[in-house]
Design a protein around this motif. Sequence first.
Motif, PDB file in Angstrom:
ATOM      1  N   ARG A  60     -10.007  -5.264  10.837  1.00 25.88           N
ATOM      2  CA  ARG A  60      -8.637  -4.958  10.412  1.00 25.88           C
ATOM      3  C   ARG A  60      -7.734  -5.918  11.174  1.00 25.88           C
ATOM      4  N   GLY A  61      -7.065  -6.780  10.433  1.00 25.34           N
ATOM      5  CA  GLY A  61      -6.178  -7.741  11.085  1.00 25.34           C
ATOM      6  C   GLY A  61      -6.597  -9.146  10.755  1.00 25.34           C
ATOM      7  N   MET A  62      -5.829 -10.063  11.190  1.00 25.97           N
ATOM      8  CA  MET A  62      -4.807 -10.030  12.233  1.00 25.97           C
ATOM      9  C   MET A  62      -3.437  -9.732  11.600  1.00 25.97           C
ATOM     10  N   HIS A  63      -2.757  -8.725  12.138  1.00 28.53           N
ATOM     11  CA  HIS A  63      -1.499  -8.265  11.566  1.00 28.53           C
ATOM     12  C   HIS A  63      -0.352  -8.442  12.556  1.00 28.53           C
ATOM     13  N   TYR A  78     -12.262   7.164  19.271  1.00 25.71           N
ATOM     14  CA  TYR A  78     -13.664   7.522  19.060  1.00 25.71           C
ATOM     15  C   TYR A  78     -14.439   6.271  18.690  1.00 25.71           C
ATOM     16  N   GLY A  79     -15.602   6.093  19.286  1.00 31.52           N
ATOM     17  CA  GLY A  79     -16.419   4.921  19.001  1.00 31.52           C
ATOM     18  C   GLY A  79     -16.035   3.760  19.896  1.00 31.52           C
ATOM     19  N   ALA A  80     -16.107   2.542  19.329  1.00 21.85           N
ATOM     20  CA  ALA A  80     -15.786   1.343  20.105  1.00 21.85           C
ATOM     21  C   ALA A  80     -15.291   0.252  19.174  1.00 21.85           C
ATOM     22  N   VAL A  81     -14.336  -0.537  19.681  1.00 20.15           N
ATOM     23  CA  VAL A  81     -13.814  -1.677  18.930  1.00 20.15           C
ATOM     24  C   VAL A  81     -13.664  -2.888  19.843  1.00 20.15           C
ATOM     25  N   PHE A  82     -13.761  -4.048  19.227  1.00 14.96           N
ATOM     26  CA  PHE A  82     -13.435  -5.336  19.843  1.00 14.96           C
ATOM     27  C   PHE A  82     -12.006  -5.606  19.415  1.00 14.96           C
ATOM     28  N   ASP A  83     -11.068  -5.551  20.347  1.00 17.59           N
ATOM     29  CA  ASP A  83      -9.639  -5.595  20.059  1.00 17.59           C
ATOM     30  C   ASP A  83      -9.067  -6.956  20.447  1.00 17.59           C
ATOM     31  N   VAL A  84      -8.169  -7.495  19.609  1.00 21.59           N
ATOM     32  CA  VAL A  84      -7.622  -8.838  19.814  1.00 21.59           C
ATOM     33  C   VAL A  84      -6.102  -8.807  19.713  1.00 21.59           C
ATOM     34  N   HIS A 119      -2.134  -8.496  16.044  1.00 24.73           N
ATOM     35  CA  HIS A 119      -3.153  -7.566  16.527  1.00 24.73           C
ATOM     36  C   HIS A 119      -4.213  -7.353  15.451  1.00 24.73           C
ATOM     37  N   GLY A 120      -5.449  -7.201  15.899  1.00 26.99           N
ATOM     38  CA  GLY A 120      -6.540  -6.856  14.997  1.00 26.99           C
ATOM     39  C   GLY A 120      -7.719  -6.367  15.799  1.00 26.99           C
ATOM     40  N   PHE A 121      -8.712  -5.843  15.099  1.00 26.24           N
ATOM     41  CA  PHE A 121      -9.914  -5.380  15.785  1.00 26.24           C
ATOM     42  C   PHE A 121     -11.096  -5.363  14.832  1.00 26.24           C
ATOM     43  N   GLN A 122     -12.286  -5.301  15.425  1.00 29.02           N
ATOM     44  CA  GLN A 122     -13.514  -5.100  14.669  1.00 29.02           C
ATOM     45  C   GLN A 122     -14.196  -3.847  15.199  1.00 29.02           C
ATOM     46  N   ALA A 123     -14.615  -2.963  14.279  1.00 27.79           N
ATOM     47  CA  ALA A 123     -15.323  -1.750  14.655  1.00 27.79           C
ATOM     48  C   ALA A 123     -16.739  -2.108  15.088  1.00 27.79           C
ATOM     49  N   LEU A 124     -17.128  -1.632  16.263  1.00 30.57           N
ATOM     50  CA  LEU A 124     -18.456  -1.895  16.803  1.00 30.57           C
ATOM     51  C   LEU A 124     -19.409  -0.726  16.603  1.00 30.57           C
ATOM     52  N   THR A 125     -18.858   0.424  16.200  1.00 28.83           N
ATOM     53  CA  THR A 125     -19.666   1.626  16.022  1.00 28.83           C
ATOM     54  C   THR A 125     -19.419   2.222  14.645  1.00 28.83           C
ATOM     55  N   GLU A 126     -20.223   3.186  14.294  1.00 30.96           N
ATOM     56  CA  GLU A 126     -20.119   3.888  13.016  1.00 30.96           C
ATOM     57  C   GLU A 126     -19.851   5.357  13.297  1.00 30.96           C
ATOM     58  N   PRO A 127     -18.615   5.830  13.173  1.00 30.55           N
ATOM     59  CA  PRO A 127     -17.377   5.115  12.889  1.00 30.55           C
ATOM     60  C   PRO A 127     -16.666   4.730  14.180  1.00 30.55           C
ATOM     61  N   ALA A 128     -15.489   4.131  13.996  1.00 34.61           N
ATOM     62  CA  ALA A 128     -14.578   3.852  15.111  1.00 34.61           C
ATOM     63  C   ALA A 128     -13.183   4.283  14.672  1.00 34.61           C
ATOM     64  N   ASP A 129     -12.566   5.137  15.469  1.00 28.46           N
ATOM     65  CA  ASP A 129     -11.209   5.605  15.185  1.00 28.46           C
ATOM     66  C   ASP A 129     -10.237   4.918  16.137  1.00 28.46           C
ATOM     67  N   VAL A 130      -9.168   4.366  15.584  1.00 24.89           N
ATOM     68  CA  VAL A 130      -8.149   3.692  16.382  1.00 24.89           C
ATOM     69  C   VAL A 130      -6.820   4.399  16.147  1.00 24.89           C
ATOM     70  N   SER A 131      -6.163   4.756  17.252  1.00 27.75           N
ATOM     71  CA  SER A 131      -4.867   5.431  17.200  1.00 27.75           C
ATOM     72  C   SER A 131      -3.774   4.432  17.563  1.00 27.75           C
ATOM     73  N   TYR A 132      -2.661   4.513  16.847  1.00 31.18           N
ATOM     74  CA  TYR A 132      -1.534   3.610  17.047  1.00 31.18           C
ATOM     75  C   TYR A 132      -0.286   4.443  17.290  1.00 31.18           C
ATOM     76  N   ASP A 143       5.246  -7.087   6.500  1.00 31.24           N
ATOM     77  CA  ASP A 143       3.848  -7.318   6.867  1.00 31.24           C
ATOM     78  C   ASP A 143       3.460  -8.781   6.725  1.00 31.24           C
ATOM     79  N   VAL A 144       2.814  -9.312   7.745  1.00 26.93           N
ATOM     80  CA  VAL A 144       2.257 -10.664   7.719  1.00 26.93           C
ATOM     81  C   VAL A 144       0.808 -10.552   8.187  1.00 26.93           C
ATOM     82  N   SER A 145      -0.098 -11.089   7.390  1.00 31.48           N
ATOM     83  CA  SER A 145      -1.520 -11.077   7.740  1.00 31.48           C
ATOM     84  C   SER A 145      -2.002 -12.506   7.928  1.00 31.48           C
ATOM     85  N   ILE A 146      -2.823 -12.682   8.956  1.00 24.99           N
ATOM     86  CA  ILE A 146      -3.404 -13.993   9.271  1.00 24.99           C
ATOM     87  C   ILE A 146      -4.909 -13.889   9.093  1.00 24.99           C
TER      88      ILE A 146
END
Length: 181
Positions: A60-63, A78-84, A119-132, A143-146
Amino acid sequence: MQVEKIAGITGALLFRPAPHRDERGFFSRTFDRDVVRQAGLDPDAFVQDSISRSRRGVVRGMHVRSGEGEAKLVRCSYGAVFDVVIDLRPESPTYRNREVFDLTGDNQVTVYVPAGCAHGFQALTEPADVSYRIDRAHDPAEDVSIRFDDPDLGIPWPLPVTLMSERDKAAASFALATTRL
């Protein structure tokens, strides 16, 4: 809760809670108004909470948002993400710097992403929940996406990308996206 400045991106912060663990699991404070205020942020500025659930490999991203931008607190609940996070503020001394983080449901670390940073991330687990927790109501017109795989960004995504939204599939190159900010 400890607060750390992120050296590579001016104004970005990490909030590291101290989860209380026992045989039941853990309890963790994920937002503390006084800690946020002491870190130099206005806790009342955050107006919207959201959550996303992603399957393993999803990017999801880069936003980023145009106009005034959008500051946000991001946490893997919940789970794990690689966050950028990438600094796209031309006036910033850390312009174009990139920082990556391993955010997990176990560590409950929160990243403060300043307005003007992608900002963006990749889910490393099944599932991964991200709170904003976001400081402005969402306006889709801003919205701008890269492209997640733009060579100018050189993001070392840890897994093959399995899924992404149509918006992210159609994202602009870094060079074109930055003209929209």
